[in-house]
Design a protein around this motif. Structure first.
Motif, PDB file in Angstrom:
ATOM      1  N   PRO A   1       0.801  -1.222   0.000  1.00 45.53           N
ATOM      2  CA  PRO A   1       0.000   0.000   0.000  1.00 45.53           C
ATOM      3  C   PRO A   1       0.839   1.279   0.000  1.00 45.53           C
ATOM      4  O   PRO A   1       0.393   2.304  -0.523  1.00 45.53           O
ATOM      5  N   ILE A   2       2.047   1.232   0.544  1.00 46.26           N
ATOM      6  CA  ILE A   2       2.913   2.421   0.536  1.00 46.26           C
ATOM      7  C   ILE A   2       3.326   2.745  -0.895  1.00 46.26           C
ATOM      8  O   ILE A   2       3.288   3.906  -1.314  1.00 46.26           O
ATOM      9  N   ILE A   3       3.686   1.726  -1.671  1.00 50.63           N
ATOM     10  CA  ILE A   3       4.048   1.932  -3.080  1.00 50.63           C
ATOM     11  C   ILE A   3       2.837   2.430  -3.853  1.00 50.63           C
ATOM     12  O   ILE A   3       2.944   3.350  -4.672  1.00 50.63           O
ATOM     13  N   ASP A   4       1.666   1.830  -3.611  1.00 46.38           N
ATOM     14  CA  ASP A   4       0.443   2.279  -4.286  1.00 46.38           C
ATOM     15  C   ASP A   4       0.170   3.748  -3.991  1.00 46.38           C
ATOM     16  O   ASP A   4      -0.119   4.540  -4.895  1.00 46.38           O
TER      17      ASP A   4
ATOM     18  N   LEU B   1      -4.683  27.141   3.193  1.00 43.73           N
ATOM     19  CA  LEU B   1      -3.431  26.416   3.010  1.00 43.73           C
ATOM     20  C   LEU B   1      -2.477  27.317   2.243  1.00 43.73           C
ATOM     21  O   LEU B   1      -2.879  28.039   1.343  1.00 43.73           O
ATOM     22  N   PRO B   2      -1.205  27.277   2.596  1.00 41.61           N
ATOM     23  CA  PRO B   2      -0.218  28.152   1.956  1.00 41.61           C
ATOM     24  C   PRO B   2       0.009  27.807   0.485  1.00 41.61           C
ATOM     25  O   PRO B   2      -0.377  26.737   0.016  1.00 41.61           O
ATOM     26  N   GLN B   3       0.655  28.710  -0.216  1.00 38.27           N
ATOM     27  CA  GLN B   3       1.007  28.467  -1.611  1.00 38.27           C
ATOM     28  C   GLN B   3       1.890  27.239  -1.749  1.00 38.27           C
ATOM     29  O   GLN B   3       1.832  26.546  -2.744  1.00 38.27           O
ATOM     30  N   VAL B   4       2.711  26.975  -0.753  1.00 39.51           N
ATOM     31  CA  VAL B   4       3.542  25.775  -0.713  1.00 39.51           C
ATOM     32  C   VAL B   4       3.186  25.051   0.579  1.00 39.51           C
ATOM     33  O   VAL B   4       3.336  25.599   1.670  1.00 39.51           O
ATOM     34  N   THR B   5       2.680  23.833   0.441  1.00 36.69           N
ATOM     35  CA  THR B   5       2.281  23.059   1.603  1.00 36.69           C
ATOM     36  C   THR B   5       3.159  21.824   1.708  1.00 36.69           C
ATOM     37  O   THR B   5       3.254  21.041   0.764  1.00 36.69           O
ATOM     38  N   ILE B   6       3.828  21.689   2.859  1.00 30.64           N
ATOM     39  CA  ILE B   6       4.675  20.526   3.126  1.00 30.64           C
ATOM     40  C   ILE B   6       3.916  19.650   4.118  1.00 30.64           C
ATOM     41  O   ILE B   6       3.662  20.059   5.252  1.00 30.64           O
ATOM     42  N   LEU B   7       3.537  18.476   3.667  1.00 26.05           N
ATOM     43  CA  LEU B   7       2.807  17.535   4.497  1.00 26.05           C
ATOM     44  C   LEU B   7       3.793  16.556   5.118  1.00 26.05           C
ATOM     45  O   LEU B   7       4.690  16.071   4.433  1.00 26.05           O
ATOM     46  N   VAL B   8       3.646  16.291   6.391  1.00 25.13           N
ATOM     47  CA  VAL B   8       4.524  15.363   7.101  1.00 25.13           C
ATOM     48  C   VAL B   8       3.689  14.169   7.533  1.00 25.13           C
ATOM     49  O   VAL B   8       2.668  14.330   8.218  1.00 25.13           O
ATOM     50  N   ALA B   9       4.112  12.972   7.097  1.00 25.22           N
ATOM     51  CA  ALA B   9       3.367  11.760   7.416  1.00 25.22           C
ATOM     52  C   ALA B   9       4.331  10.615   7.678  1.00 25.22           C
ATOM     53  O   ALA B   9       5.530  10.721   7.401  1.00 25.22           O
ATOM     54  N   PHE B  10       3.781   9.530   8.188  1.00 19.05           N
ATOM     55  CA  PHE B  10       4.563   8.340   8.512  1.00 19.05           C
ATOM     56  C   PHE B  10       4.039   7.155   7.712  1.00 19.05           C
ATOM     57  O   PHE B  10       2.848   7.082   7.412  1.00 19.05           O
ATOM     58  N   THR B  11       4.933   6.226   7.401  1.00 21.65           N
ATOM     59  CA  THR B  11       4.525   5.062   6.620  1.00 21.65           C
ATOM     60  C   THR B  11       3.431   4.268   7.338  1.00 21.65           C
ATOM     61  O   THR B  11       2.586   3.660   6.678  1.00 21.65           O
ATOM     62  N   SER B  12       3.399   4.297   8.661  1.00 22.34           N
ATOM     63  CA  SER B  12       2.362   3.583   9.404  1.00 22.34           C
ATOM     64  C   SER B  12       0.976   4.206   9.223  1.00 22.34           C
ATOM     65  O   SER B  12      -0.028   3.604   9.607  1.00 22.34           O
TER      66      SER B  12
ATOM     67  N   ILE C   1       2.175  20.765  -3.652  1.00 22.21           N
ATOM     68  CA  ILE C   1       2.108  19.970  -2.427  1.00 22.21           C
ATOM     69  C   ILE C   1       3.329  19.070  -2.370  1.00 22.21           C
ATOM     70  O   ILE C   1       3.615  18.335  -3.305  1.00 22.21           O
ATOM     71  N   TYR C   2       4.049  19.153  -1.273  1.00 24.10           N
ATOM     72  CA  TYR C   2       5.184  18.269  -1.000  1.00 24.10           C
ATOM     73  C   TYR C   2       4.780  17.332   0.134  1.00 24.10           C
ATOM     74  O   TYR C   2       4.075  17.743   1.059  1.00 24.10           O
ATOM     75  N   LEU C   3       5.252  16.100   0.082  1.00 22.51           N
ATOM     76  CA  LEU C   3       5.021  15.164   1.154  1.00 22.51           C
ATOM     77  C   LEU C   3       6.354  14.619   1.621  1.00 22.51           C
ATOM     78  O   LEU C   3       7.127  14.099   0.821  1.00 22.51           O
ATOM     79  N   VAL C   4       6.619  14.778   2.911  1.00 26.60           N
ATOM     80  CA  VAL C   4       7.792  14.167   3.533  1.00 26.60           C
ATOM     81  C   VAL C   4       7.260  12.938   4.260  1.00 26.60           C
ATOM     82  O   VAL C   4       6.578  13.053   5.273  1.00 26.60           O
ATOM     83  N   LEU C   5       7.534  11.764   3.675  1.00 29.24           N
ATOM     84  CA  LEU C   5       7.055  10.505   4.225  1.00 29.24           C
ATOM     85  C   LEU C   5       8.171   9.861   5.038  1.00 29.24           C
ATOM     86  O   LEU C   5       9.225   9.529   4.503  1.00 29.24           O
ATOM     87  N   ILE C   6       7.933   9.722   6.330  1.00 29.81           N
ATOM     88  CA  ILE C   6       8.940   9.228   7.268  1.00 29.81           C
ATOM     89  C   ILE C   6       8.693   7.744   7.554  1.00 29.81           C
ATOM     90  O   ILE C   6       7.590   7.368   7.950  1.00 29.81           O
ATOM     91  N   ASP C   7       9.707   6.950   7.344  1.00 30.33           N
ATOM     92  CA  ASP C   7       9.603   5.508   7.588  1.00 30.33           C
ATOM     93  C   ASP C   7       9.696   5.259   9.085  1.00 30.33           C
ATOM     94  O   ASP C   7      10.745   5.411   9.690  1.00 30.33           O
ATOM     95  N   ASP C   8       8.575   4.875   9.677  1.00 27.39           N
ATOM     96  CA  ASP C   8       8.563   4.556  11.104  1.00 27.39           C
ATOM     97  C   ASP C   8       8.278   3.087  11.341  1.00 27.39           C
ATOM     98  O   ASP C   8       7.950   2.668  12.439  1.00 27.39           O
TER      99      ASP C   8
END
Length: 178
Positions: free
Chosen positions: A18-21, A119-130, A169-176
């Motif tokens: 599902p992470i790859i999807d 939401l700002p013109q540039v939105t950085i979303l922070v999420a975790f693989t879980s 939209i940027y996404l920083v996906l953190i492997d937890d």
């Protein structure tokens, strides 16, 4: 002749991960995703994004914990957002990610009981693989389990939905999960 995987309704190869999807769908829609496995990588990615738009811009965060975390890993531009103010760059924590359509779920429960009004013109979303879940129903169930009272407002963000005049939209996906 070797059998090739049949494409699903999005045209992407079927995957059992599902992470790859999620990642494929998010990027296919125009989002930029950074996969990070440690704090150094997270800091580097934030610096890359902020430097594209000018280092003098603050990175507005709705959540005090996110602000502190970013400052501690070397993002001095991170500030706690002020309600009803507009910012050029903002960082938000995600509630869930849905692999069926590459959506990011956020709610008013992130911090202070509100989210940024715009939401700002540039939105950085922070999420975790879980946080990657199969679909919207699973995300709603997660919110019900996580919060005593369900959020008043919940949003599904997708890079192709240029709602609230987002430019990127940027996404920083953190492997937890490693």
């Amino acid at each position: 002749m070797e059998d090739l995987p049949l494409p699903n309704d999005t045209g992407l190869p079927q995957s059992t991960d599902p992470i790859i999807d999620f990642a494929n769908r998010f990027v296919e829609q125009g989002g930029t995703m950074y996969y990070c496995s440690d704090q150094t990588q997270i800091g580097q990615r934030f610096h890359e994004i902020v430097n594209r738009y000018g280092v003098d811009f603050p990175v507005a965060c709705c959540n005090e914990n996110l602000t502190s975390f970013l400052q501690n890993i070397g993002v001095p531009q991170a500030v706690v957002s002020t309600p009803n103010m507009q910012y050029a760059i903002g960082a938000l924590l995600c509630e869930a990610l849905t692999s069926d359509n590459g959506s990011v779920i956020i709610s008013d429960k992130q911090g202070f009981g509100v989210t940024m009004p715009y939401l700002p013109q540039v939105t950085i979303l922070v999420a975790f693989t879980s946080q990657v879940l199969p679909n919207w129903d699973a995300a709603v169930n997660r919110l019900k389990e996580f919060y005593k009272t369900f959020p008043n407002q919940t949003w599904r963000l997708r890079p192709d939905e240029q709602t609230r005049k987002l430019t990127h939209i940027y996404l920083v996906l953190i492997d937890d999960e490693s």
